[in-house]
Motif scaffolding. Structure first.
Motif, PDB file in Angstrom:
ATOM      1  N   LEU A 143       0.759  -1.163  -0.054  1.00  0.00           N
ATOM      2  CA  LEU A 143       0.006  -0.143  -0.107  1.00  0.00           C
ATOM      3  C   LEU A 143       0.989   1.207   0.038  1.00  0.00           C
ATOM      4  O   LEU A 143       0.792   2.441  -0.596  1.00  0.00           O
ATOM      5  N   GLU A 144       1.888   1.151   0.764  1.00  0.00           N
ATOM      6  CA  GLU A 144       2.707   2.308   0.571  1.00  0.00           C
ATOM      7  C   GLU A 144       3.575   2.700  -0.514  1.00  0.00           C
ATOM      8  O   GLU A 144       3.515   3.947  -1.194  1.00  0.00           O
ATOM      9  N   ARG A 145       3.733   1.572  -1.462  1.00  0.00           N
ATOM     10  CA  ARG A 145       4.291   1.761  -2.880  1.00  0.00           C
ATOM     11  C   ARG A 145       3.138   2.313  -3.725  1.00  0.00           C
ATOM     12  O   ARG A 145       3.314   3.117  -4.580  1.00  0.00           O
ATOM     13  N   LEU A 146       1.853   1.854  -3.457  1.00  0.00           N
ATOM     14  CA  LEU A 146       0.951   2.207  -4.386  1.00  0.00           C
ATOM     15  C   LEU A 146       0.401   3.570  -3.936  1.00  0.00           C
ATOM     16  O   LEU A 146       0.085   4.471  -4.946  1.00  0.00           O
ATOM     17  N   ARG A 147       0.596   3.975  -2.650  1.00  0.00           N
ATOM     18  CA  ARG A 147       0.309   5.536  -2.565  1.00  0.00           C
ATOM     19  C   ARG A 147       1.269   6.498  -3.150  1.00  0.00           C
ATOM     20  O   ARG A 147       0.937   7.626  -3.442  1.00  0.00           O
ATOM     21  N   ALA A 148       2.678   5.951  -3.013  1.00  0.00           N
ATOM     22  CA  ALA A 148       3.436   6.820  -3.709  1.00  0.00           C
ATOM     23  C   ALA A 148       3.277   6.854  -5.193  1.00  0.00           C
ATOM     24  O   ALA A 148       3.555   7.968  -5.676  1.00  0.00           O
ATOM     25  N   SER A 151       0.437   9.005  -5.870  1.00  0.00           N
ATOM     26  CA  SER A 151       0.467  10.513  -5.897  1.00  0.00           C
ATOM     27  C   SER A 151       1.120  11.368  -7.026  1.00  0.00           C
ATOM     28  O   SER A 151       0.999  12.573  -7.258  1.00  0.00           O
ATOM     29  N   ASP A 152       1.859  10.467  -8.030  1.00  0.00           N
ATOM     30  CA  ASP A 152       2.302  10.968  -9.253  1.00  0.00           C
ATOM     31  C   ASP A 152       1.383  11.036 -10.342  1.00  0.00           C
ATOM     32  O   ASP A 152       1.744  11.268 -11.401  1.00  0.00           O
ATOM     33  N   GLN A 153       0.273  10.366 -10.259  1.00  0.00           N
ATOM     34  CA  GLN A 153      -0.589  10.119 -11.312  1.00  0.00           C
ATOM     35  C   GLN A 153      -1.448  11.406 -11.481  1.00  0.00           C
ATOM     36  O   GLN A 153      -1.746  12.290 -10.699  1.00  0.00           O
ATOM     37  N   ASP A 154      -1.611  11.795 -12.999  1.00  0.00           N
ATOM     38  CA  ASP A 154      -2.333  12.951 -13.284  1.00  0.00           C
ATOM     39  C   ASP A 154      -4.058  12.895 -13.202  1.00  0.00           C
ATOM     40  O   ASP A 154      -4.257  11.837 -13.241  1.00  0.00           O
ATOM     41  N   PRO A 155      -4.460  13.780 -12.488  1.00  0.00           N
ATOM     42  CA  PRO A 155      -5.693  13.572 -12.292  1.00  0.00           C
ATOM     43  C   PRO A 155      -6.704  13.258 -13.438  1.00  0.00           C
ATOM     44  O   PRO A 155      -7.775  12.409 -13.289  1.00  0.00           O
ATOM     45  N   ALA A 156      -6.354  13.666 -14.661  1.00  0.00           N
ATOM     46  CA  ALA A 156      -7.058  13.197 -15.804  1.00  0.00           C
ATOM     47  C   ALA A 156      -6.952  11.666 -16.137  1.00  0.00           C
ATOM     48  O   ALA A 156      -7.809  11.125 -16.849  1.00  0.00           O
ATOM     49  N   VAL A 157      -5.863  11.361 -15.673  1.00  0.00           N
ATOM     50  CA  VAL A 157      -5.557   9.902 -15.990  1.00  0.00           C
ATOM     51  C   VAL A 157      -6.409   8.955 -14.936  1.00  0.00           C
ATOM     52  O   VAL A 157      -7.043   8.055 -15.235  1.00  0.00           O
ATOM     53  N   ILE A 158      -6.409   9.738 -13.734  1.00  0.00           N
ATOM     54  CA  ILE A 158      -7.181   8.925 -12.629  1.00  0.00           C
ATOM     55  C   ILE A 158      -8.709   8.863 -13.088  1.00  0.00           C
ATOM     56  O   ILE A 158      -9.511   7.946 -12.974  1.00  0.00           O
ATOM     57  N   ASP A 159      -9.191  10.094 -13.895  1.00  0.00           N
ATOM     58  CA  ASP A 159     -10.679  10.099 -14.139  1.00  0.00           C
ATOM     59  C   ASP A 159     -10.980   8.992 -15.118  1.00  0.00           C
ATOM     60  O   ASP A 159     -12.186   8.835 -15.377  1.00  0.00           O
TER      61      ASP A 159
END
Length: 200
Positions: A143-148, A151-159
């Protein structure tokens, strides 16, 4: 995802065994609950087509040495008694019924079963707890690796990330025949039984 799946099985085992210990060794619930705990606990340690065995995952610490004999006993108990009827803990017998003169008049079948002893169940609870701690520790690192990474992902990519695919069916279609197709697909079965309201 695999660690979460294994954690769910261990949680199921823990819950079932806790219910058994609460009910007590003399309860009629003891055998079905301890058997369920055994089935759920061993599930992460046997072959699966959709996830890696827990004891083959390098990030998970092995079973503690003092509890290894308990682990081995539970696995054998599952294989020979819970999942299959092959052990000497179960003895089916034909019983001859005789009349007052000693003549045989009937035959009935009975099965004598030795349930899991309380002392074994208590050690089993320690084993489940130890493995839950190991899986939780490994999960926190992931989970720590996934959180890191997140945090670097672009909001548009997450959308653009897909939502889980949830299918709906009725309880008459309930089946466990289909293998898991992916982590984001799930079918929920709805009851078609209508409960009539009692007159007031």
């Amino acid at each position: 995802m695999e660690l979460t799946s294994h954690a769910n099985d261990l949680s199921e085992a823990s819950h079932a065994l806790t219910c058994a210990l609460t009910a007590g060794q003399d309860s009629e619930l003891w055998m079905p609950l301890t058997s369920q705990a055994v089935s759920a606990y061993v599930r992460p340690f046997i072959h699966s087509n959709v996830r890696t065995r827990l004891d083959k995952m390098p990030e998970v610490t092995a079973v503690p040495d003092p509890l290894q004999p308990v682990h081995d006993t539970i696995r054998k108990y599952r294989n020979t008694t819970v999942a299959h009827s092959q052990s000497n803990l179960v003895m089916p017998l034909p019983i001859a019924i005789r009349d007052a003169q000693g003549r045989g008049v009937n035959v009935v079948g009975i099965t004598i079963t030795h349930q899991m002893p309380l002392a074994v169940a208590q050690r089993f609870a320690e084993l489940i707890s130890a493995m839950e701690e190991r899986v939780d520790h490994a999960t926190q690192a992931v989970l720590e690796r996934l959180r890191a990474w997140l945090s670097d992902q672009d909001p548009a990519v997450i959308d653009g990330w897909p939502f889980p695919d949830v299918a709906h069916a009725t309880d008459s279609d309930f089946t466990a025949a289909h293998p898991r197709r992916g982590a984001t697909h799930f079918t929920t079965y709805w009851s078609t039984t209508q409960t009539e309201e009692e007159p007031s």
